[in-house]
Design an enzyme around this catalytic site. Structure first.
Site, short mmCIF file in Angstrom:
data_model
loop_
_atom_site.label_atom_id
_atom_site.label_comp_id
_atom_site.label_asym_id
_atom_site.label_seq_id
_atom_site.Cartn_x
_atom_site.Cartn_y
_atom_site.Cartn_z
N LYS A 119 0.82 -1.21 0.00
CA LYS A 119 0.00 0.00 0.00
C LYS A 119 0.86 1.27 0.00
O LYS A 119 0.42 2.32 -0.46
CB LYS A 119 -0.93 0.01 1.20
CG LYS A 119 -1.79 -1.25 1.35
CD LYS A 119 -3.18 -1.05 0.88
CE LYS A 119 -4.15 -2.21 0.95
NZ LYS A 119 -3.73 -3.56 1.20
C1 LIG Z 1 -4.24 -4.71 0.60
C2 LIG Z 1 -3.42 -5.94 0.53
C3 LIG Z 1 -3.69 -6.96 -0.42
C4 LIG Z 1 -4.87 -6.88 -1.37
O1 LIG Z 1 -4.74 -5.87 -2.33
P1 LIG Z 1 -6.02 -5.38 -3.17
O2 LIG Z 1 -5.56 -4.17 -3.87
O3 LIG Z 1 -7.08 -5.11 -2.16
O4 LIG Z 1 -6.38 -6.49 -4.08
C5 LIG Z 1 -2.84 -8.04 -0.48
N1 LIG Z 1 -1.81 -8.17 0.38
C6 LIG Z 1 -1.53 -7.24 1.31
C7 LIG Z 1 -0.39 -7.46 2.24
C8 LIG Z 1 -2.32 -6.09 1.41
O5 LIG Z 1 -2.03 -5.17 2.35
#
Ligand SMILES: *Cc1c(COP(=O)(O)O)cnc(C)c1O
Length: 489
Positions: A119
């Site tokens: 993120k």
């Molecule tokens: C948010 C997240 C995901 C999922 O990503 P999306 O964009 O919601 O598909 C997968 N792995 C981790 C560690 C995350 O923080």
């Protein structure tokens, strides 16, 4: 470049990038997309290859963003990218290193940012863009969000220290991992308020919805969001698909036409939707493999054409918690493209979709195009699969991966065994194991080491307010915080 809503029956692209930067949903409830995807050819790709090698990730980000953003002066956009993607914040000059596990298997490391999850890749850019645009408008923003872990800390670390931004982040009391709590609550900034709610993640989300549905309150206090439907987050993510493709093709003979595929641990479809955009632009991506955990809404959709929003009773709490979703907020963007950008039809399918409801594209011509045109495949994995994969990958390759990345690796091994894809696979690593120590210990018998960059969290103070499940309390905290800061300035 203008932007349109996925639910606009007339497909009118009337908004500029900065218009949609700070707003969330379109007024009709749809999501914003560019009027078209800029097309890149082999020559552009070769230029990008030189740019990444000679000037680095921020320069590549600037080149890609400038195709989508025409309402920020070029020099400013470049400076924004350079501030967002520094070796200091991401631990390496490469920002997104790609390592090779096997002849056909790569890991794309998206989780070396300040909060050890992918993120950060989008949120760091968003922080710079918000600060820039708010200053230009002489405005301010109070971000109100709910998190189960990764999004909240990425948002806080991206927004802290910015004078024109406040963050109010709700999280379920005692339900994040110890590392996630230590990290999120470590931030000591009067503009950042952590609210630990006596409840589960859904309660937090409900409170956010209730507060935001008071439109007068929302407008008066300039409340905004940073959720994964924000187009700027998606755009930031397009850059690492290009960077991973460039790095995974470095050693092949005709690198600029060489195809690779991606395997993506998926929850809200935000990460992999950026892969869809990169592919639609002409980046040589062969297959996009959607990997889910026990919450297999998307695996079901890609296998059968049926999309059904799960009820909360059907939504599992798993050991890859950032993928525990009941619906995939970003899927609407892809379905809009899949249906030939038919806004009326998209509005019909997604408008008013509530829990337990869905739609069925199995007998629509679009179903065939999921694989043949858009290159999607999917797979799912369980807690036992994750544990086995974490242990096997450590034994075989000497690499410790987090449970989300393990979901993707489980599916990647299935795809390699099944012979469904004949290109190399880049598995996207979305978090570091240190964030999910208990699951790692269950898999390999010991907790992961804490990387030096996060050692400070061991004895960091906690800055958090524990509150009851009450939207009025949240409003009160918002008002008091904002008022205090107005008086100070
Ligand atoms: C948010 C997240 C995901 C999922 O990503 P999306 O964009 O919601 O598909 C997968 N792995 C981790 C560690 C995350 O923080």
């Amino acid at each position: 470049m203008r932007y349109l809503s996925t639910r606009d029956p007339d497909g009118v692209a009337s908004q500029g990038f900065c218009d949609i930067l700070i707003g969330g949903l379109a007024p009709d409830g749809g999501l914003y997309l560019p009027e078209s995807y800029p097309q890149v050819d082999t020559e552009t790709l070769a230029t990008w290859r030189r740019l990444l090698a000679e000037e680095g990730y921020a320069a590549l980000a600037h080149a890609i963003l400038s195709l989508f953003v025409d309402d920020i002066p070029d020099a400013d956009l470049r400076a924004i990218c350079e501030r967002a993607y520094t070796a200091e914040k991401f631990g390496t000059e490469e920002i997104v290193p790609v390592t090779r596990l096997d002849r056909r298997l790569f890991l794309g490391h998206l989780s070396n940012g300040p909060t050890a999850a992918f993120k950060d890749m989008a949120m760091q850019l968003l922080g710079e863009l918000f600060e820039y645009e708010l200053a230009r408008r002489d405005s301010s923003l109070a971000i109100l969000g709910a998190t189960s872990g990764d999004t909240g800390s990425a948002a806080i670390f991206a927004m802290k220290g910015r004078r024109n931004i406040h963050v109010f982040m709700l999280s379920p009391l005692g339900r994040m991992t110890p590392f996630q709590q230590a990290q999120m609550f470590s931030v000591d900034d009067p503009h950042v308020v952590n609210l630990a709610v006596d409840g589960v993640f859904d309660d937090c989300q409900d409170i956010v919805k209730q507060v935001a549905s008071d439109l007068d309150f929302k407008e008066l206090h300039r409340l905004g969001a940073v959720n994964s439907i924000n187009w700027a987050r998606l755009l930031a993510q397009v850059v690492y698909y290009v960077a991973c493709w460039l790095r995974a093709t470095e050693e092949v003979e005709d690198p600029d036409t060489a195809r690779v595929s991606f395997v993506v641990p998926t929850g809200n479809f935000g990460n992999v939707c950026a892969g869809h955009v990169a592919k639609a632009m002409g980046v040589p991506i062969d297959t996009l493999v959607v990997a889910t955990n026990e919450n297999d809404v998307l695996d079901e959709f890609f296998r059968t054409g049926v999309y059904r929003v799960r009820t909360s009773a059907e939504t599992h709490e798993t050991s890859s918690p950032s993928m525990d979703i009941s619906k995939a907020s970003n899927l609407e963007r892809f379905v809009f493209d899949l249906l030939g950008r038919d806004g009326a039809r998209t509005a019909e399918l997604f408008g008013g979709l509530s829990t337990g409801q869905g739609f069925d594209l199995s007998s629509d011509p679009a179903f065939e195009r999921l694989r043949s045109v858009h290159g999607f495949l999917s797979g799912t994995s369980t807690h036992a699969d994750r544990l086995a994969t974490i242990a096997a990958v450590e034994k075989e390759y000497g690499v410790l991966v987090d449970p989300h990345t393990a979901d993707a690796l489980t599916v990647a091994f299935d795809v390699l065994d099944g012979g469904e894809v004949d290109t190399p696979l880049v598995v996207l690593e979305t978090a570091l194991p240190v964030k999910f120590a208990a699951t790692i210990a269950e898999a390999v018998g010991r907790e992961p080491e804490i990387p030096d960059a996060y050692a400070y969290l061991r004895d960091a103070d906690r800055h958090v307010l524990e509150i009851d499940r009450d939207p009025e309390l949240v409003k009160k905290v918002i008002v008091e915080t904002l008022t205090a800061h107005q008086e100070n300035s």
